[in-house]
Design a protein around this motif. Structure first.
Motif, PDB file in Angstrom:
ATOM      1  N   LEU A 113      12.467   1.580  -7.376  1.00 11.58           N
ATOM      2  CA  LEU A 113      12.843   2.473  -6.287  1.00 11.58           C
ATOM      3  C   LEU A 113      12.836   1.654  -4.996  1.00 11.58           C
ATOM      4  CD1 LEU A 113      10.876   5.819  -6.891  1.00 11.58           C
ATOM      5  CD2 LEU A 113      13.346   5.464  -7.063  1.00 11.58           C
ATOM      6  N   LEU A 114      13.997   1.526  -4.376  1.00  9.20           N
ATOM      7  CA  LEU A 114      14.135   0.753  -3.143  1.00  9.20           C
ATOM      8  C   LEU A 114      14.348   1.719  -1.983  1.00  9.20           C
ATOM      9  CD1 LEU A 114      14.579  -1.877  -1.533  1.00  9.20           C
ATOM     10  CD2 LEU A 114      16.980  -1.781  -2.217  1.00  9.20           C
ATOM     11  N   PHE A 115      13.426   1.709  -1.017  1.00  2.78           N
ATOM     12  CA  PHE A 115      13.471   2.648   0.103  1.00  2.78           C
ATOM     13  C   PHE A 115      14.100   1.965   1.315  1.00  2.78           C
ATOM     14  CE2 PHE A 115      10.238   4.147  -2.719  1.00  2.78           C
ATOM     15  CZ  PHE A 115      10.297   5.540  -2.643  1.00  2.78           C
ATOM     16  N   ALA A 116      15.261   2.492   1.734  1.00  3.42           N
ATOM     17  CA  ALA A 116      15.971   1.956   2.894  1.00  3.42           C
ATOM     18  C   ALA A 116      16.277   3.105   3.850  1.00  3.42           C
ATOM     19  CB  ALA A 116      17.248   1.253   2.454  1.00  3.42           C
ATOM     20  N   PRO A 131       5.415  14.407  -6.754  1.00  5.17           N
ATOM     21  CA  PRO A 131       5.230  15.173  -7.992  1.00  5.17           C
ATOM     22  C   PRO A 131       6.185  14.765  -9.115  1.00  5.17           C
ATOM     23  CG  PRO A 131       5.364  16.619  -6.060  1.00  5.17           C
ATOM     24  CD  PRO A 131       5.808  15.269  -5.634  1.00  5.17           C
ATOM     25  N   ARG A 132       7.220  14.006  -8.791  1.00  5.01           N
ATOM     26  CA  ARG A 132       8.212  13.625  -9.791  1.00  5.01           C
ATOM     27  C   ARG A 132       7.899  12.281 -10.452  1.00  5.01           C
ATOM     28  NH1 ARG A 132      13.604  15.681  -6.408  1.00  5.01           N
ATOM     29  NH2 ARG A 132      12.479  17.350  -5.332  1.00  5.01           N
ATOM     30  N   LEU A 133       6.831  11.632 -10.015  1.00  3.66           N
ATOM     31  CA  LEU A 133       6.481  10.318 -10.548  1.00  3.66           C
ATOM     32  C   LEU A 133       5.678  10.455 -11.830  1.00  3.66           C
ATOM     33  CD1 LEU A 133       5.390   8.524  -7.235  1.00  3.66           C
ATOM     34  CD2 LEU A 133       7.623   8.406  -8.379  1.00  3.66           C
ATOM     35  N   ASP A 134       5.950   9.585 -12.770  1.00  6.25           N
ATOM     36  CA  ASP A 134       5.215   9.521 -14.031  1.00  6.25           C
ATOM     37  C   ASP A 134       4.167   8.419 -13.904  1.00  6.25           C
ATOM     38  OD1 ASP A 134       4.232   9.264 -16.571  1.00  6.25           O
ATOM     39  OD2 ASP A 134       6.184   9.089 -17.558  1.00  6.25           O
ATOM     40  N   GLU A 135       2.901   8.796 -13.858  1.00  2.96           N
ATOM     41  CA  GLU A 135       1.820   7.827 -13.649  1.00  2.96           C
ATOM     42  C   GLU A 135       1.799   6.735 -14.721  1.00  2.96           C
ATOM     43  OE1 GLU A 135      -0.152   7.568 -11.188  1.00  2.96           O
ATOM     44  OE2 GLU A 135      -0.023   9.482 -10.136  1.00  2.96           O
ATOM     45  N   LYS A 136       2.299   7.051 -15.922  1.00  5.77           N
ATOM     46  CA  LYS A 136       2.237   6.085 -17.020  1.00  5.77           C
ATOM     47  C   LYS A 136       3.407   5.115 -17.024  1.00  5.77           C
ATOM     48  CE  LYS A 136      -0.259   9.306 -20.030  1.00  5.77           C
ATOM     49  NZ  LYS A 136      -0.228  10.042 -21.331  1.00  5.77           N
ATOM     50  N   ALA A 137       4.417   5.375 -16.224  1.00  3.03           N
ATOM     51  CA  ALA A 137       5.593   4.496 -16.209  1.00  3.03           C
ATOM     52  C   ALA A 137       6.198   4.502 -14.805  1.00  3.03           C
ATOM     53  CB  ALA A 137       6.614   4.946 -17.240  1.00  3.03           C
ATOM     54  N   LEU A 138       5.452   3.976 -13.871  1.00  4.23           N
ATOM     55  CA  LEU A 138       5.913   3.962 -12.486  1.00  4.23           C
ATOM     56  C   LEU A 138       6.942   2.860 -12.269  1.00  4.23           C
ATOM     57  CD1 LEU A 138       2.529   4.409 -10.623  1.00  4.23           C
ATOM     58  CD2 LEU A 138       4.429   6.032 -10.588  1.00  4.23           C
ATOM     59  N   PRO A 139       7.993   3.153 -11.507  1.00  2.14           N
ATOM     60  CA  PRO A 139       8.909   2.086 -11.121  1.00  2.14           C
ATOM     61  C   PRO A 139       8.262   1.190 -10.074  1.00  2.14           C
ATOM     62  CG  PRO A 139       9.518   4.124 -10.022  1.00  2.14           C
ATOM     63  CD  PRO A 139       8.384   4.462 -10.957  1.00  2.14           C
ATOM     64  N   LEU A 140       8.842   0.035  -9.846  1.00  2.00           N
ATOM     65  CA  LEU A 140       8.401  -0.853  -8.782  1.00  2.00           C
ATOM     66  C   LEU A 140       8.889  -0.297  -7.448  1.00  2.00           C
ATOM     67  CD1 LEU A 140       7.189  -3.616  -7.876  1.00  2.00           C
ATOM     68  CD2 LEU A 140       9.477  -4.581  -8.232  1.00  2.00           C
ATOM     69  N   PHE A 141       7.971  -0.121  -6.489  1.00  2.00           N
ATOM     70  CA  PHE A 141       8.328   0.391  -5.171  1.00  2.00           C
ATOM     71  C   PHE A 141       8.610  -0.784  -4.234  1.00  2.00           C
ATOM     72  CE2 PHE A 141       6.796   4.163  -6.956  1.00  2.00           C
ATOM     73  CZ  PHE A 141       6.829   5.236  -6.075  1.00  2.00           C
ATOM     74  N   VAL A 171       0.199  -1.713  -4.980  1.00  2.00           N
ATOM     75  CA  VAL A 171       1.143  -2.546  -5.730  1.00  2.00           C
ATOM     76  C   VAL A 171       2.578  -2.407  -5.215  1.00  2.00           C
ATOM     77  CG1 VAL A 171      -0.265  -2.564  -7.812  1.00  2.00           C
ATOM     78  CG2 VAL A 171       1.435  -0.745  -7.505  1.00  2.00           C
ATOM     79  N   SER A 172       2.768  -1.718  -4.096  1.00  2.00           N
ATOM     80  CA  SER A 172       4.093  -1.622  -3.503  1.00  2.00           C
ATOM     81  C   SER A 172       4.435  -2.917  -2.779  1.00  2.00           C
ATOM     82  CB  SER A 172       4.167  -0.433  -2.544  1.00  2.00           C
ATOM     83  OG  SER A 172       4.048   0.789  -3.252  1.00  2.00           O
ATOM     84  N   THR A 173       5.718  -3.148  -2.600  1.00  2.00           N
ATOM     85  CA  THR A 173       6.183  -4.411  -2.019  1.00  2.00           C
ATOM     86  C   THR A 173       7.038  -4.157  -0.783  1.00  2.00           C
ATOM     87  OG1 THR A 173       8.123  -4.430  -3.472  1.00  2.00           O
ATOM     88  CG2 THR A 173       6.161  -5.568  -4.258  1.00  2.00           C
ATOM     89  N   PHE A 174       7.081  -5.167   0.094  1.00  2.00           N
ATOM     90  CA  PHE A 174       7.767  -5.038   1.375  1.00  2.00           C
ATOM     91  C   PHE A 174       8.623  -6.280   1.604  1.00  2.00           C
ATOM     92  CE2 PHE A 174       3.904  -2.680   1.268  1.00  2.00           C
ATOM     93  CZ  PHE A 174       4.209  -1.468   1.866  1.00  2.00           C
TER      94      PHE A 174
END
Length: 409
Positions: A113-116, A131-141, A171-174
């Motif tokens: 998930l890339l936030f722009a 609420p739409r995130l799956d804790e067991k399979a999170l995408p890379l933020f 674990v999110s990235t910038f």
């Protein structure tokens, strides 16, 4: 401490052929091709669109989210953005989605998930997505916005902790650095800083973006990266003001001298603010620091520089914002930054002068004269590290001690 890691598998793709980059033929990496990912870019503005284009041309499957139903329809029919980079035809591997926020099903299907989107809209967006995130399979933020939330003075890292929890924030990235959308879209050589509190996730984000024409350098100081990316927009407004005033001589040599002075003094202020906040002063010597500062302050194509230039020419801020055509985050950042400066007790005269022009109606020329008439001061001076500064409090909110910053999550 709980660590969050995506369980998704990235699949390597065959080596791609040479691509044309400007006037140069740049081969794709041959020894270690980048993994193919499915990426959702949230934000179809100037920068989000250019990054979606880069990622699509890097053999990723890309979804480009917009809150405009008309945009989604037009883009999917014509592979063009009707508002930004309008002459460019985007790769067919990019699909526009919206106007509703991505569903839980869609989020489960993507690796990244890339936030722009502008910083001021981030808290609301993340709150709805949580609420739409799956804790067991999170995408890379991955976040590429540059700004400070006005009402809370929060950086994106803190907004993340408040809305999605400390585990995701850690674990999110910038990504930040000297990168104009029009040059990325033409595959001009670009280099950026990629930072996370987790070195592993910074490397993964770099792997997603890295190409011979788009080089990534990793780091573990996301707080410094965020501050540098936000603050440089304020100093770009100052540089534009100086050029707009002209000082009765609009030659390139004189403009370059003004820019050099402002960039150098602005870098000093940024480093003082960052150090007092709790970031590493070395971060401000990075691509995200002096690299992005120099580009934004010295280029008339910068939106923030343009705001300052037009203010220097005597235009009113409301009219500039109305006709600018895109968001200049330095305008809102200046308000949040002024509060941070006051809280930290840092000497930041240029940033304060910009705030006073934008929000207190001070005259641009008078502010410039005031700055030039300050008495002699020490050129290089860093404040002592504040053990109870904002960075320390943020690290505690993330469940980390000061010594844990930068370690693998």
């Amino acid at each position: 401490m709980t660590s969050v890691h995506s369980t998704r598998t990235f699949h390597s793709t065959p080596t791609a052929p040479c691509r044309r980059v400007g006037s140069l033929s740049m081969p794709s990496p041959t020894c270690s091709p980048p993994p193919k990912s499915r990426i959702c870019v949230l934000g179809a503005g100037n920068f989000g669109s250019c990054l979606a284009d880069h990622l699509g041309d890097s053999d990723h499957d890309v979804l480009l989210w917009s809150r405009s139903e008309d945009f989604v329809k037009f883009f999917n029919e014509h592979h063009k953005n009707p508002e930004y980079l309008t002459d460019h035809e985007f790769p067919e591997c990019i699909t526009a989605v919206g106007p509703d926020l991505p569903s839980a099903e869609l989020i489960r299907s993507v690796d990244v998930l890339l936030f722009a989107i502008p910083t001021e809209a981030l808290r609301e967006t993340l709150t709805k997505l949580r609420p739409r995130l799956d804790e067991k399979a999170l995408p890379l933020f991955i976040f590429v916005n540059k700004g400070i939330e006005i009402s809370t003075r929060a950086l994106t890292l803190e907004i993340l902790a408040d809305t999605c929890g400390a585990d995701i924030a850690r674990v999110s990235t910038f990504i930040s650095g000297p990168s104009f959308a029009k040059e990325i879209i033409r595959r001009q050589p670009t280099s950026v800083s990629v930072a996370s509190l987790s070195q592993e996730h910074a490397e993964r984000a770099s792997q997603v973006f890295h190409q011979p024409w788009f080089r990534c350098y990793t780091g573990v100081d996301p707080i410094g990266i965020e501050l540098a990316g936000a603050l440089k927009n304020v100093y770009a407004i100052a540089a534009g003001m100086a050029d707009g005033l002209g000082f009765e001589n609009n030659t390139r040599a004189t403009r370059l001298m003004r820019s050099t002075v402002l960039i150098t003094r602005g870098l000093g202020e940024m480093t003082r603010i960052g150090t007092a906040y709790g970031a590493s002063p070395l971060t401000f010597l990075s691509l995200a620091g002096v690299g992005d500062l120099f580009l934004t302050c010295s280029s008339p194509t910068s939106r923030n520089y343009t705001v300052g230039y037009r203010l220097g020419k005597g235009e009113q801020l409301d009219e500039i914002i109305r006709t600018l055509g895109s968001v200049a985050e330095g305008v809102t950042t200046a308000k949040g930054l002024k509060q941070i400066i006051d809280d930290l007790g840092v000497n930041a005269r240029i940033a304060t002068a910009v705030y006073e022009v934008l929000y207190e109606g001070k005259n641009v020329k008078e502010q410039a004269e005031t700055l030039m008439n300050f008495p002699v001061m020490t050129e290089l001076e860093l404040p002592e590290k504040n053990p109870n500064g904002p960075a320390r409090k943020l690290m505690q909110k993330l469940g980390l001690g000061e010594d844990d910053a930068g370690k693998r999550a």
